[in-house]
Structure formats: structure tokens, C-alpha cells
Design a protein around this motif. Structure first.
Motif, mmCIF file in Angstrom:
data_model
loop_
_atom_site.group_PDB
_atom_site.id
_atom_site.type_symbol
_atom_site.label_atom_id
_atom_site.label_comp_id
_atom_site.label_asym_id
_atom_site.label_seq_id
_atom_site.Cartn_x
_atom_site.Cartn_y
_atom_site.Cartn_z
ATOM 1 N N ALA A 152 -52.643 50.971 -8.610
ATOM 2 C CA ALA A 152 -51.539 50.351 -7.878
ATOM 3 C C ALA A 152 -50.213 50.603 -8.586
ATOM 4 C CB ALA A 152 -51.783 48.853 -7.721
ATOM 5 N N ALA A 153 -50.215 50.504 -9.912
ATOM 6 C CA ALA A 153 -48.994 50.740 -10.683
ATOM 7 C C ALA A 153 -48.537 52.187 -10.550
ATOM 8 C CB ALA A 153 -49.237 50.390 -12.153
ATOM 9 N N ILE A 154 -49.493 53.119 -10.599
ATOM 10 C CA ILE A 154 -49.159 54.537 -10.465
ATOM 11 C C ILE A 154 -48.533 54.812 -9.100
ATOM 12 C CG2 ILE A 154 -50.144 56.855 -10.275
ATOM 13 C CD1 ILE A 154 -52.238 55.944 -12.370
ATOM 14 N N GLU A 155 -49.149 54.260 -8.062
ATOM 15 C CA GLU A 155 -48.674 54.497 -6.702
ATOM 16 C C GLU A 155 -47.266 53.962 -6.481
ATOM 17 O OE1 GLU A 155 -49.991 53.623 -2.048
ATOM 18 O OE2 GLU A 155 -51.297 53.041 -3.697
ATOM 19 N N LYS A 156 -46.981 52.787 -7.032
ATOM 20 C CA LYS A 156 -45.684 52.147 -6.786
ATOM 21 C C LYS A 156 -44.578 52.626 -7.732
ATOM 22 C CE LYS A 156 -47.037 49.428 -3.433
ATOM 23 N NZ LYS A 156 -46.522 49.601 -2.058
ATOM 24 N N LEU A 157 -44.923 52.943 -8.980
ATOM 25 C CA LEU A 157 -43.885 53.214 -9.972
ATOM 26 C C LEU A 157 -43.645 54.690 -10.253
ATOM 27 C CD1 LEU A 157 -44.539 50.379 -12.592
ATOM 28 C CD2 LEU A 157 -42.815 50.468 -10.780
ATOM 29 N N ASN A 158 -44.616 55.548 -9.933
ATOM 30 C CA ASN A 158 -44.408 56.968 -10.184
ATOM 31 C C ASN A 158 -43.240 57.482 -9.348
ATOM 32 O OD1 ASN A 158 -44.991 59.566 -11.253
ATOM 33 N ND2 ASN A 158 -46.038 60.096 -9.357
ATOM 34 N N GLY A 159 -42.279 58.100 -10.013
ATOM 35 C CA GLY A 159 -41.104 58.624 -9.323
ATOM 36 C C GLY A 159 -39.969 57.635 -9.165
ATOM 37 N N SER A 160 -40.184 56.386 -9.572
ATOM 38 C CA SER A 160 -39.108 55.397 -9.460
ATOM 39 C C SER A 160 -38.075 55.615 -10.566
ATOM 40 C CB SER A 160 -39.680 53.977 -9.550
ATOM 41 O OG SER A 160 -40.334 53.764 -10.792
ATOM 42 N N THR A 161 -36.871 55.153 -10.325
ATOM 43 C CA THR A 161 -35.779 55.338 -11.285
ATOM 44 C C THR A 161 -35.460 54.023 -11.981
ATOM 45 O OG1 THR A 161 -34.832 57.119 -9.945
ATOM 46 C CG2 THR A 161 -33.391 56.085 -11.570
ATOM 47 N N VAL A 162 -35.514 54.044 -13.299
ATOM 48 C CA VAL A 162 -35.205 52.866 -14.105
ATOM 49 C C VAL A 162 -34.268 53.291 -15.237
ATOM 50 C CG1 VAL A 162 -36.125 51.020 -15.550
ATOM 51 C CG2 VAL A 162 -37.462 51.852 -13.609
ATOM 52 N N GLY A 163 -33.148 52.599 -15.349
ATOM 53 C CA GLY A 163 -32.194 52.938 -16.399
ATOM 54 C C GLY A 163 -31.599 54.330 -16.238
ATOM 55 N N GLY A 164 -31.504 54.798 -14.983
ATOM 56 C CA GLY A 164 -30.899 56.093 -14.724
ATOM 57 C C GLY A 164 -31.823 57.281 -14.910
ATOM 58 N N LYS A 165 -33.112 57.025 -15.192
ATOM 59 C CA LYS A 165 -34.064 58.121 -15.381
ATOM 60 C C LYS A 165 -35.274 57.919 -14.472
ATOM 61 C CE LYS A 165 -34.562 60.116 -19.319
ATOM 62 N NZ LYS A 165 -34.894 60.466 -20.720
ATOM 63 N N GLN A 166 -35.769 59.022 -13.932
ATOM 64 C CA GLN A 166 -36.910 58.965 -13.028
ATOM 65 C C GLN A 166 -38.207 59.005 -13.837
ATOM 66 O OE1 GLN A 166 -37.464 62.311 -10.355
ATOM 67 N NE2 GLN A 166 -38.008 60.927 -8.688
ATOM 68 N N MET A 167 -39.003 57.955 -13.724
ATOM 69 C CA MET A 167 -40.236 57.844 -14.493
ATOM 70 C C MET A 167 -41.363 58.667 -13.881
ATOM 71 S SD MET A 167 -40.699 53.888 -15.666
ATOM 72 C CE MET A 167 -41.168 53.387 -13.993
ATOM 73 N N TYR A 168 -42.215 59.182 -14.740
ATOM 74 C CA TYR A 168 -43.461 59.804 -14.304
ATOM 75 C C TYR A 168 -44.604 58.918 -14.790
ATOM 76 C CZ TYR A 168 -47.437 62.894 -14.012
ATOM 77 O OH TYR A 168 -48.672 63.421 -13.730
ATOM 78 N N VAL A 169 -45.425 58.448 -13.868
ATOM 79 C CA VAL A 169 -46.518 57.529 -14.186
ATOM 80 C C VAL A 169 -47.824 58.121 -13.688
ATOM 81 C CG1 VAL A 169 -47.367 55.162 -13.986
ATOM 82 C CG2 VAL A 169 -44.911 55.602 -13.845
ATOM 83 N N SER A 170 -48.818 58.210 -14.553
ATOM 84 C CA SER A 170 -50.092 58.822 -14.171
ATOM 85 C C SER A 170 -51.223 58.203 -14.975
ATOM 86 C CB SER A 170 -50.056 60.328 -14.434
ATOM 87 O OG SER A 170 -50.072 60.571 -15.839
ATOM 88 N N LYS A 171 -52.442 58.578 -14.612
ATOM 89 C CA LYS A 171 -53.592 58.167 -15.417
ATOM 90 C C LYS A 171 -53.511 58.859 -16.770
ATOM 91 C CE LYS A 171 -56.832 57.236 -11.656
ATOM 92 N NZ LYS A 171 -58.132 57.600 -11.029
ATOM 93 N N PHE A 172 -53.845 58.120 -17.819
ATOM 94 C CA PHE A 172 -53.863 58.693 -19.159
ATOM 95 C C PHE A 172 -55.077 59.601 -19.314
ATOM 96 C CE2 PHE A 172 -55.593 58.380 -23.510
ATOM 97 C CZ PHE A 172 -54.609 59.087 -24.165
ATOM 98 N N VAL A 173 -54.855 60.781 -19.884
ATOM 99 C CA VAL A 173 -55.934 61.733 -20.117
ATOM 100 C C VAL A 173 -56.098 61.932 -21.620
ATOM 101 C CG1 VAL A 173 -56.791 64.063 -19.663
ATOM 102 C CG2 VAL A 173 -55.367 62.898 -17.968
#
Length: 269
Positions: A152-173
Motif C-alpha cells: 500500500a505504501a509503495i502504491e501511494k508514495l512511489n513517485g510522490s514529491t516531498v521537499g521538492g524531490k520525487q521519491m522512488y519507493v519499492s520493495k527492498f531487494v
């Protein structure tokens, strides 16, 4: 009779400064009345601290309160992580619920990262990786209690912009799993590079959605919102991801735009 602590009242304390002693660790948690014992783990040969330890309580309620109060607090000028102790090695190695976050703004520390992610479920551990001087390296890790929360966190937060930067959120490998896969390997995340400046996320989605359902998609952008020329596409089905690689690798989109499908090993690159 020796006092026995409940397994649920044992805490893991990580990111300890090398000089932290058992006595110091005990003193940090001594405000909780049911504190039973502490231990800083050390190398059996050199006796040097391994950077983590355990704190045991009689009362699970005290242990839970200790997490709330002491997690991300400072000991010997270094922020520590406090979480429930998970002694089951299979659970630790499974990677279930672990999320990798990168391209973080310098304004995001471990506390703020946890605030962003805890709305999706119970966060067991959260950390922004920093230099020896305490400066953020721009990436971190979040461990959820459940895989559902992580997705759920990956789906909602991946690609969102926080503090002027676009975050990349994924499963940890895990590092051991980041080698180039065999033809039969199962993977869902693709790294796409050599994207022209005119290629938008909408265009990328249109091209890749031909191969199956996409869970998340993002093109990395600089602080001005311009494409950095690479991005990530996360499929729901591994077979769809493999077909996309086979079809799109080396192909062109628009003006000499080349796609390079890859494994999620590149997430930490």
C-alpha cells in the motif's frame, strides 16, 4: 527463582555508537520500572561492539512505551533504532514488509520518514541512511509488520514529491538477489534508461501497459521537474515484466529513445 522475560518484551536496539557500553544502555532505559537486562552484542574475538544490542523488560507495556520514547533518540551523538526483537532467522531473511526509499530530500530524517509511512500500517523499523557526519545520503529503509502495508505504501508514495524531490519507493531487494537473473528468474521491477526529455510517465505507461497490469511507474526528475532520463516500471505479474523486457529492450520510442529492461538490482545504484 530467576525472573523470566516474555519474548514479546524483548527489544532490539540498532545503530549504536561503537563506544556504547552495557551500563550506558541500561541507564538509557532505566526510567522504565520493569527493565530486566540489557546487552550490547560484541565480536567474540575482538570484543568490539557490533553496533546493536537487546533490552529486555518484564512488562510488554513498558517495552512498547520504550519504543515510542526512545526510537530515533540520540545516544553518544548517534540516533538509535528501537524495535521489537525478531529472533526468528527465517522472518528476518524473508524480506517480507521491507521497503526501499530513495531520492529523499535532505529535510527528511528517520522521524519524518516514519511519519510518512506509518499511516499504511505498523512500522517495525525505519531508517534514513546518513554519513558519519549525520548528513542524509538520500535513501532509507522502512520495515512494515505486513506485506499488505508495504504494498500500500509503495502504491501511494512511489513517485510522490516531498521537499521538492520525487521519491522512488519499492520493495527492498537483498544484495544477494541483485545479480542479473537467469531467463527463468522471477522479477517484476524494470529499470528503464536513455529516455528522451519528451517521454512522459503517461507515454511510458501507455507503452508498457500493453504487456500487463502496472502497479507503479515513475520517471526520475530533478528539482526543476525535468526528466533525468531514467525511470522504473513495476508490474504485478513477473511473466508480464519478462515479456516487456523481451519486447522493449533496445527498442525506440519517439526520437531515438532506447529502453533497457533490467532487474531490480539497479534500485540501489
Amino acid at each position: 527463582m530467576a525472573m523470566v522475560t516474555s519474548p514479546r518484551a524483548s527489544l532490539y536496539v540498532g545503530d549504536l555508537h561503537q563506544d556504547v557500553t552495557d551500563a550506558q544502555l541500561f541507564d538509557v532505559f532505566s526510567e522504565f520500572k520493569s527493565l530486566a537486562s540489557v546487552r550490547v552484542c560484541r565480536d567474540s574475538s575482538t570484543r568490539r561492539s557490533l553496533g546493536y544490542g537487546y533490552v529486555n523488560f518484564i512488562s510488554p507495556q513498558d517495552a512498547a512505551q520504550a519504543i515510542e520514547v526512545k526510537n530515533h533518540s540520540t545516544l553518544n551523538a548517534k540516533a538509535i533504532r528501537v524495535m521489537w526483537s525478531h529472533r526468528d532467522p527465517d522472518a528476518r531473511r524473508s524480506g517480507i514488509g521491507n521497503v526501499f526509499v530513495k531520492n529523499l530530500s535532505d529535510s527528511i530524517d528517520s522521524v519524518k520518514l516514519q511519519e510518512m509511512f506509518q499511516k499504511f500500517g505498523n512500522v517495525l523499523s525505519c531508517k534514513v541512511v546518513t554519513s558519519d557526519y549525520g548528513k542524509s545520503k538520500g535513501y532509507g529503509f522502512v520495515q512494515f509488520e505486513s506485506e499488505i502495508s508495504a504494498n500500500a505504501a509503495i502504491e501511494k508514495l512511489n513517485g510522490s514529491t516531498v521537499g521538492g524531490k520525487q521519491m522512488y519507493v519499492s520493495k527492498f531487494v537483498k544484495k544477494s538477489d541483485r545479480s542479473v537473473p537467469s531467463p527463468d528468474a522471477k522479477y517484476t521491477n524494470l529499470y528503464v534508461k536513455n529516455l528522451g526529455p519528451g517521454v512522459t510517465e503517461e507515454v511510458l505507461k501507455e507503452e508498457f501497459s500493453k504487456y500487463g497490469k502496472i502497479i507503479s511507474l515513475v520517471i526520475s526528475k530533478d528539482k526543476n521537474g525535468a526528466s533525468r532520463g531514467f525511470g522504473f516500471v513495476n508490474f504485478e505479474n513477473p511473466d508480464d515484466a519478462r515479456h516487456a523486457v523481451e519486447s522493449m529492450h533496445g527498442s525506440k520510442l519517439g526520437t531515438a529513445t532506447k529502453f533497457c529492461g533490467g532487474y531490480h538490482m539497479i534500485m540501489l545504484g
